[in-house]
Design a protein around this motif. Structure first.
Motif, PDB file in Angstrom:
ATOM      1  N   PRO A   1      -1.921  -2.331  10.673  1.00 31.23           N
ATOM      2  CA  PRO A   1      -2.451  -1.473  11.741  1.00 31.23           C
ATOM      3  C   PRO A   1      -2.803  -0.053  11.266  1.00 31.23           C
ATOM      4  O   PRO A   1      -3.837   0.487  11.636  1.00 31.23           O
ATOM      5  CB  PRO A   1      -1.314  -1.461  12.768  1.00 31.23           C
ATOM      6  CG  PRO A   1      -0.670  -2.807  12.619  1.00 31.23           C
ATOM      7  CD  PRO A   1      -0.739  -3.099  11.134  1.00 31.23           C
ATOM      8  N   LEU A   2      -1.956   0.511  10.405  1.00 30.26           N
ATOM      9  CA  LEU A   2      -2.239   1.861   9.908  1.00 30.26           C
ATOM     10  C   LEU A   2      -3.537   1.918   9.111  1.00 30.26           C
ATOM     11  O   LEU A   2      -4.302   2.867   9.213  1.00 30.26           O
ATOM     12  CB  LEU A   2      -1.092   2.339   8.997  1.00 30.26           C
ATOM     13  CG  LEU A   2      -1.319   3.705   8.344  1.00 30.26           C
ATOM     14  CD1 LEU A   2      -0.962   4.824   9.309  1.00 30.26           C
ATOM     15  CD2 LEU A   2      -0.529   3.852   7.057  1.00 30.26           C
ATOM     16  N   ASP A   3      -3.781   0.874   8.310  1.00 31.28           N
ATOM     17  CA  ASP A   3      -4.936   0.887   7.411  1.00 31.28           C
ATOM     18  C   ASP A   3      -6.256   0.869   8.162  1.00 31.28           C
ATOM     19  O   ASP A   3      -7.288   1.239   7.617  1.00 31.28           O
ATOM     20  CB  ASP A   3      -4.891  -0.317   6.451  1.00 31.28           C
ATOM     21  CG  ASP A   3      -3.575  -0.404   5.713  1.00 31.28           C
ATOM     22  OD1 ASP A   3      -3.065   0.654   5.341  1.00 31.28           O
ATOM     23  OD2 ASP A   3      -3.058  -1.528   5.539  1.00 31.28           O
ATOM     24  N   MET A   4      -6.246   0.377   9.405  1.00 32.12           N
ATOM     25  CA  MET A   4      -7.492   0.396  10.167  1.00 32.12           C
ATOM     26  C   MET A   4      -7.493   1.543  11.169  1.00 32.12           C
ATOM     27  O   MET A   4      -8.363   1.624  12.018  1.00 32.12           O
ATOM     28  CB  MET A   4      -7.772  -0.949  10.830  1.00 32.12           C
ATOM     29  CG  MET A   4      -6.798  -1.377  11.893  1.00 32.12           C
ATOM     30  SD  MET A   4      -7.311  -2.941  12.727  1.00 32.12           S
ATOM     31  CE  MET A   4      -8.794  -2.419  13.599  1.00 32.12           C
ATOM     32  N   GLY A   5      -6.508   2.433  11.032  1.00 37.22           N
ATOM     33  CA  GLY A   5      -6.495   3.622  11.879  1.00 37.22           C
ATOM     34  C   GLY A   5      -6.209   3.328  13.325  1.00 37.22           C
ATOM     35  O   GLY A   5      -6.673   4.053  14.211  1.00 37.22           O
TER      36      GLY A   5
ATOM     37  N   LYS B   1       0.812  -1.210   0.000  1.00 38.68           N
ATOM     38  CA  LYS B   1       0.000   0.000   0.000  1.00 38.68           C
ATOM     39  C   LYS B   1       0.854   1.273   0.000  1.00 38.68           C
ATOM     40  O   LYS B   1       2.063   1.217   0.137  1.00 38.68           O
ATOM     41  CB  LYS B   1      -0.956  -0.043   1.190  1.00 38.68           C
ATOM     42  CG  LYS B   1      -1.994  -1.166   0.996  1.00 38.68           C
ATOM     43  CD  LYS B   1      -3.021  -1.224   2.095  1.00 38.68           C
ATOM     44  CE  LYS B   1      -4.056  -2.300   1.749  1.00 38.68           C
ATOM     45  NZ  LYS B   1      -5.062  -2.439   2.811  1.00 38.68           N
ATOM     46  N   LEU B   2       0.175   2.398  -0.150  1.00 44.34           N
ATOM     47  CA  LEU B   2       0.899   3.672  -0.270  1.00 44.34           C
ATOM     48  C   LEU B   2       1.664   4.012   1.008  1.00 44.34           C
ATOM     49  O   LEU B   2       2.767   4.524   0.953  1.00 44.34           O
ATOM     50  CB  LEU B   2      -0.097   4.792  -0.625  1.00 44.34           C
ATOM     51  CG  LEU B   2       0.459   6.206  -0.812  1.00 44.34           C
ATOM     52  CD1 LEU B   2       1.643   6.253  -1.755  1.00 44.34           C
ATOM     53  CD2 LEU B   2      -0.642   7.146  -1.302  1.00 44.34           C
ATOM     54  N   PHE B   3       1.051   3.713   2.163  1.00 44.71           N
ATOM     55  CA  PHE B   3       1.704   4.108   3.414  1.00 44.71           C
ATOM     56  C   PHE B   3       1.939   2.953   4.378  1.00 44.71           C
ATOM     57  O   PHE B   3       2.414   3.165   5.489  1.00 44.71           O
ATOM     58  CB  PHE B   3       0.874   5.197   4.113  1.00 44.71           C
ATOM     59  CG  PHE B   3       0.699   6.435   3.292  1.00 44.71           C
ATOM     60  CD1 PHE B   3       1.802   7.191   2.916  1.00 44.71           C
ATOM     61  CD2 PHE B   3      -0.556   6.850   2.889  1.00 44.71           C
ATOM     62  CE1 PHE B   3       1.649   8.338   2.151  1.00 44.71           C
ATOM     63  CE2 PHE B   3      -0.728   7.998   2.125  1.00 44.71           C
ATOM     64  CZ  PHE B   3       0.380   8.743   1.759  1.00 44.71           C
ATOM     65  N   SER B   4       1.567   1.726   3.999  1.00 42.68           N
ATOM     66  CA  SER B   4       1.805   0.585   4.885  1.00 42.68           C
ATOM     67  C   SER B   4       2.299  -0.594   4.066  1.00 42.68           C
ATOM     68  O   SER B   4       2.273  -0.565   2.840  1.00 42.68           O
ATOM     69  CB  SER B   4       0.517   0.190   5.624  1.00 42.68           C
ATOM     70  OG  SER B   4      -0.295  -0.645   4.801  1.00 42.68           O
TER      71      SER B   4
ATOM     72  N   LEU C   1     -11.948  -3.198   4.791  1.00 49.06           N
ATOM     73  CA  LEU C   1     -10.864  -2.214   4.709  1.00 49.06           C
ATOM     74  C   LEU C   1      -9.706  -2.640   3.806  1.00 49.06           C
ATOM     75  O   LEU C   1      -8.672  -1.978   3.773  1.00 49.06           O
ATOM     76  CB  LEU C   1     -10.327  -1.909   6.116  1.00 49.06           C
ATOM     77  CG  LEU C   1     -11.349  -1.399   7.128  1.00 49.06           C
ATOM     78  CD1 LEU C   1     -10.680  -1.136   8.476  1.00 49.06           C
ATOM     79  CD2 LEU C   1     -12.012  -0.120   6.632  1.00 49.06           C
ATOM     80  N   ASN C   2      -9.863  -3.742   3.056  1.00 45.40           N
ATOM     81  CA  ASN C   2      -8.748  -4.197   2.208  1.00 45.40           C
ATOM     82  C   ASN C   2      -8.241  -3.112   1.267  1.00 45.40           C
ATOM     83  O   ASN C   2      -7.059  -3.026   0.987  1.00 45.40           O
ATOM     84  CB  ASN C   2      -9.168  -5.405   1.365  1.00 45.40           C
ATOM     85  CG  ASN C   2      -9.145  -6.685   2.171  1.00 45.40           C
ATOM     86  OD1 ASN C   2      -8.684  -6.702   3.312  1.00 45.40           O
ATOM     87  ND2 ASN C   2      -9.668  -7.751   1.589  1.00 45.40           N
TER      88      ASN C   2
END
Lengths: 492, 481, 96
Positions: A48-52, A29-32, A158-159
């Motif tokens: 963890p980042l993707d689910m905030g 992903k872009l940030f994770s 959230l995928n």
């Protein structure tokens, strides 16, 4: 053009700008570091980042920046050496952090253009429209919420959160629904040829929002625009915008005014309708993303990316036609997909004759074989050099044209090389004129009635004789030699 | 500070198990409300035995067997991380903060999670969902905040080291009020990965300990680049760790005395002033030069700080929405209600106040007037320090205008509470390191700290200065403390 | 600058915070005094000053494109207040 005359008449002109979102085909992903693969089990590709989750921080995927720069360069944009990220704040269940990391004040790329064919000729020989590219920036995708029919709930997966996107914002330079569709198709070709996205509108890899307004022909000032959201097919780019233009003209004709709002295209009704969920006025409260320092894209890197930029379809078509003398339609077919164009170019490199011969073989034989066996070029596993080998066998008349097609099929399905297949299947042509002549003599001797018929003026019997000789040779005789020997003997 | 237990532990004069047993015993009734959660005693004893075995085998790591307390806004595995908020009261993080992982890797034993102001938003540690922290020096007084639980745990000898977080003074001010050492590192020196964000461009995790040496050893363990934090600095200062330079002294250093912090206009409590002056004398005696400097934009720091911190907080706290984790309101009919009610029930008053202010200053029409204006003044404040540090190696200042006040005293006036941060917010705005070092007590026996500030990455210098003040002022003050 | 109650209500909506009527009055006063205080920044001329976003500039060159993170579905939805079939369940989302 049909849509111009049908919808707009002479009195009105439409003004259209597109905001296109394109998913970049990175592994993570872009940030994770979560996977971006499409179609996985819900919520199975979430870091963890993707689910905030509290305490998580974004780190930029360098490959995504590279891909975005590729697109920017292909669209002749200026690429910024220092680019900044910003937070766009809004609440939505598919946006776990409560903000989307995007770019606001210092986008990666700006001031580009795309030349789009607009007269219905996709090969660009006709009229073109220069569409300005206002900006191209990086941002993260949101998740997906699915409404459960008949229930008061939605489910959230959230995928897709954090999958890298580029947003390409055009100037309001497009004038008709067909132009908008042509622009989308041109963009799709570019991202696919740049190898940065699969460009699949059906999977949501490519989607767009359209800003649409109409004004009386000749007016300079823009009319009030509406934003048509979430367009997900080339057809709907055309049909949705056409429906919206029609609606706006009807309003103006009735003396009413267009309201600035966000609308959706209702495919079943063939009409646009206002979006209900966006009733609250938007105030995205953009501010610089404090978790991400300025991202440096140094000049050397940009030049390296530029130097390795794959050639785009229009450029390749021009080369095929002008340098290689390939026919216009064949050049169009060959540049339909990057894999096909690459295969063609590699084959030509192996081939000593004219490129058109290879083009013929790919367009007329190879594509049919691929279609019949249900393979893509990459799956087929036949290298351009091997392919050219088969073409050479036919051109050297070692095997017949039909046998060539058989060899290609066998290569895909059995993996054997061409020579082996020719020998195993007994496909080698009989080219020894002496051997063929004795077969011809036998056939003529055995069929005096038909000989008499031919000599009586019925030329159609020639085909029957050719068939008999071919049959006698077990299909291996070179039909050209058979025909000339038969004619020679019958006419003498 | 009758004993230096860390020294005894390192020397093998006392075992980790003995230290842990004493802590388990003392923490049973946590009279100061320092902890939100504690690790199971049997698990602590197990780890302590492991540490003792490592020490006997000569394989002790730098922090082997040190009991440390972690502020409850720093994520840990196997313990809840609540940020002192009802909205996260049951939250368990599936991952661990980099700083905590580094402490464990260095041999430290995490004993529990410490109480704080909700999401780190406060200066008194009175606003968490489990109630206020009490100051071990006087249980009717606040411990300071927001890392009040970490400071109180150290003062009460419930831990020998602790992590706090400092956004506008939240490590230094409670350290000062509780009489312990606390450092806010250079921005980017310690990874923020796993620190629940309050204001991302100001937040830093900081080490706290009863002694300067203990604080330095903790800092050496947690500092350094982390790939998971893009704002983490890649430059490693050359040379030995901070703990190794403490004995180098301060002879020849030049220390600046900012007029705006120490002059008449600063309205410093006289007892605080006298302790800070004692610290300055201690440095002079040890061979440091002192000179007056000016930081002209100091009076704008608190306003600048509140605009930037609340703006970032309003965005950082948007994720607490009752959808994926944390508390959700029960009776919400639609999505808008779900959000509004979950957040209204889950957040306390101060957090809501800051979210509202932060949302306001970012909203259309106000961004330039408030948020961007503050970012520009931030530049002016940074420049003040840059010019000061052309003249001097470090600055000496008070940490807080007064010693610890009584519980509940300032709860009703947010602005009065904000002004409590007047001497501490500048360091966060400028990103420079700053620490609080105990400098004796007031006549009532309330601890007072002195603040040391230096240019980016000057932590070793600050530790050397702190060591001198610590040695001088605490010998002198031992009769009173 | 003085803030109106309607403005506080608008901002509260934007921040998705429910504010009770009697609390709103008090909030207006509190925000007023804070805004009056921060208004002192207007004393400074900052026309030619660049804003500071990051106090100490770290160099960020990004990370390699590698898949090296990911929670299990259970870790993702396991602590959710409401879930169904491995997904988060929320009141109906319209127009999606």
């Amino acid at each position: 053009m049909d849509d111009l005359s049908d919808i707009l008449g002479d009195e009105y002109e439409a003004v259209i700008g597109l905001e296109v979102h394109c998913q970049l085909d990175t592994a993570s992903k872009l940030f994770s570091g979560a996977s971006t693969k499409y179609g996985a089990e819900p919520n199975s590709q979430v870091a963890p980042l993707d689910m905030g989750l509290p305490g998580t921080l974004p780190v930029v995927n360098r490959k995504a920046v590279e891909y975005a720069v590729r697109a920017g360069l292909a669209l002749r944009c200026d690429v910024r050496n220092e680019t900044k990220f910003a937070r766009k704040n809004y609440f939505y269940p598919d946006l776990p952090k409560g903000y989307q990391i995007s770019q606001h004040r210092a986008p990666l790329c700006e001031n580009g253009e795309l030349v789009v064919p607009i007269d219905g000729d996709p090969l660009g020989d006709g009229d073109v429209r220069r569409v300005g590219i206002q900006r191209l920036h990086l941002e993260e995708d949101a998740g997906k919420s699915t409404h459960l029919k008949g229930q008061p709930h939605s489910l959230v997966d959230l995928n897709r959160c954090g999958v890298p996107l580029i947003e390409i914002v055009s100037e309001p330079d497009l004038r008709t629904p067909a132009e908008a569709r042509a622009y989308m198709k041109a963009l799709r070709d570019i991202v696919v040829f740049l190898d940065i996205s699969d460009g699949e509108m059906s999977e949501g890899s490519l989607r767009c929002d359209a800003n649409v307004s109409v004004r009386p022909s000749g007016d300079e000032a823009f009319g009030t625009r509406t934003e048509l959201k979430n367009i997900n097919s080339f057809k709907f780019v055309h049909d949705g915008i056409a429906a919206e233009i029609r609606r706006q003209i009807e309003l103006l004709e009735a003396g009413e005014s267009v309201e600035q709002e966000t609308r959706l295209y209702d495919v079943d009704a063939g009409r646009t309708r206002p979006m209900r969920s966006k009733e609250e006025s938007h105030d995205y409260r953009y501010f610089p993303e404090p978790d991400l320092p300025v991202f440096t894209v140094d000049k050397e890197w940009i030049e390296e990316i530029r130097a390795n930029l794959p050639a785009l379809p229009a450029e390749r078509r021009r080369m095929y036609r002008e340098a290689w003398n390939v026919g216009r339609d064949d050049a169009g077919v060959l540049t339909g997909e990057p894999a096909l164009a690459n295969f063609f170019e590699a084959s030509v490199a192996h081939w000593s004759g004219d490129a058109q011969t290879v083009a013929n073989w790919i367009v007329n034989q190879w594509l049919r074989v691929l279609n019949d066996t249900g393979h893509t070029i990459d799956e087929a596993g036949v290298e351009p050099g091997e392919f050219v080998g088969v073409v050479e066998l036919v051109e050297d008349r070692v095997i017949s044209q039909n046998a060539g097609q058989t060899v290609l099929e066998e290569m895909i399905t059995t993996g054997r090389d061409a020579e082996t297949i020719v020998d195993d299947e007994g496909l080698r042509q009989m080219t020894d004129a002496g051997a063929i002549e004795s077969l011809v003599d036998d056939v003529l001797d055995d069929n005096p009635e038909q000989v008499a018929e031919y000599r009586g003026g019925n030329n159609n019997v020639l085909g029957w004789f050719i068939g008999q000789v071919m049959q006698a040779s077990g299909g291996s005789a070179d039909p050209k030699i058979v025909r000339s020997l038969l004619q020679e003997k019958l006419d003498s | 500070m009758s004993r230096d237990i860390l020294k005894e532990l390192r020397a093998g004069e006392i075992s980790s198990l003995e230290v842990i047993d004493a802590i388990i015993e003392a923490a049973q009734d946590d009279v100061f409300n320092a902890f939100v959660s504690l690790v199971d005693p049997s698990e602590l004893r197990e780890q302590a035995r492991g540490a003792d075995r490592a020490r006997e085998a000569g394989e002790a790591r730098p922090l082997e067997g040190w009991p440390v307390a972690i502020k409850d806004n720093i994520c840990t595995r196997n313990l809840t991380t609540t940020a002192g908020s009802k909205i996260l009261e049951d939250f368990e993080s599936p991952y661990e903060a980099t700083a905590v992982q580094r402490l464990r890797d260095a041999g430290a034993i995490v004993v529990g999670k410490t109480n704080l102001d909700e999401f780190g938003m406060g200066s008194s540690s009175e606003t968490s969902h489990i109630g206020p922290v009490r100051n071990p020096a006087d249980p009717d007084r606040v411990a300071g905040g927001s890392s009040g639980g970490s400071a109180a745990a150290l003062a009460a000898e419930l831990a020998l080291g602790a992590l706090g977080s400092d956004t506008g003074g939240s490590v230094r001010q409670p350290a000062s009020h509780c009489g312990v050492v606390g450092l806010k590192p250079t921005y980017g020196r310690v990874s923020r990965n796993g620190l629940i964000a309050y204001a991302s461009s100001l937040d830093q995790i900081g080490p706290m300990a009863s002694t300067v040496e203990g604080c330095a050893r903790l800092f050496d363990a947690i500092a350094g680049h982390d790939d998971r934090d893009a704002t983490s600095l890649a430059v490693e200062p050359a040379g030995p760790g901070c703990a190794d330079v403490l004995s180098e002294g301060v002879d020849g250093m030049t220390v600046g005395l900012p007029e705006e912090y120490l002059g008449e206009a600063s309205r410093l409590d006289p007892q605080v002033r006298s302790r800070v002056e004692a610290a300055i004398e201690a440095l002079e005696e040890a061979g440091a030069e002192t000179t007056s400097v000016s930081l002209p934009h100091t009076e704008y720091a608190v306003a600048t700080y509140y605009l930037i911190a609340t703006a970032e907080a309003s965005s950082n706290l948007a994720r607490y929405d009752g959808v994926r984790f944390g508390r959700r309101a029960e009776d919400a009919d639609d999505l808008a209600e779900l959000y509004k009610k979950s957040r209204a029930e889950g957040f306390g008053d101060e957090v809501k106040r800051r979210i509202i202010l932060g949302t306001y200053v970012l909203s259309a029409g106000y961004y330039e007037a408030y948020y961007e204006k503050a970012q520009k003044v931030r530049t002016l404040i940074r420049r003040d320090f840059e010019s000061a540090f052309e003249e001097v190696d470090a600055l000496v200042a008070p940490v807080a205008p007064t010693p610890a006040w009584t519980l509940g005293e300032k709860r009703d006036d947010p602005l009065e509470m904000y002004l409590e941060d007047i001497f501490t917010t500048s360091a966060n705005l400028a990103g420079i390191p700053a620490m609080s070092v105990p400098s004796g007590t007031t006549d009532q026996g309330l601890p007072v700290g002195t603040q040391l500030l230096g240019p980016a990455l000057s932590e070793p210098v600050l530790f050397r200065l702190a060591q001198k003040i610590f040695e001088q002022c605490n010998d002198e003050a031992s009769g009173r403390g | 600058m003085s803030i109106a109650k309607t403005e506080v209500e608008k901002v509260a909506r934007l921040a998705r915070l429910e504010v009770e009527e009697k609390r709103a009055e008090k909030l207006v006063d509190e925000l007023d005094s804070v805004l009056e205080y921060v208004g002192k920044l207007d004393e400074l001329d900052t026309d030619d000053v660049e804003p500071t976003t990051h106090p100490v500039a770290a160099e960020h060159t990004g990370r390699d494109d590698e898949v090296n993170e990911g929670l299990t579905v259970e870790q993702v939805v396991g602590h959710a207040p409401d879930q169904q079939d491995g997904q988060f369940r929320v009141p109906k989302v319209v127009d999606e």
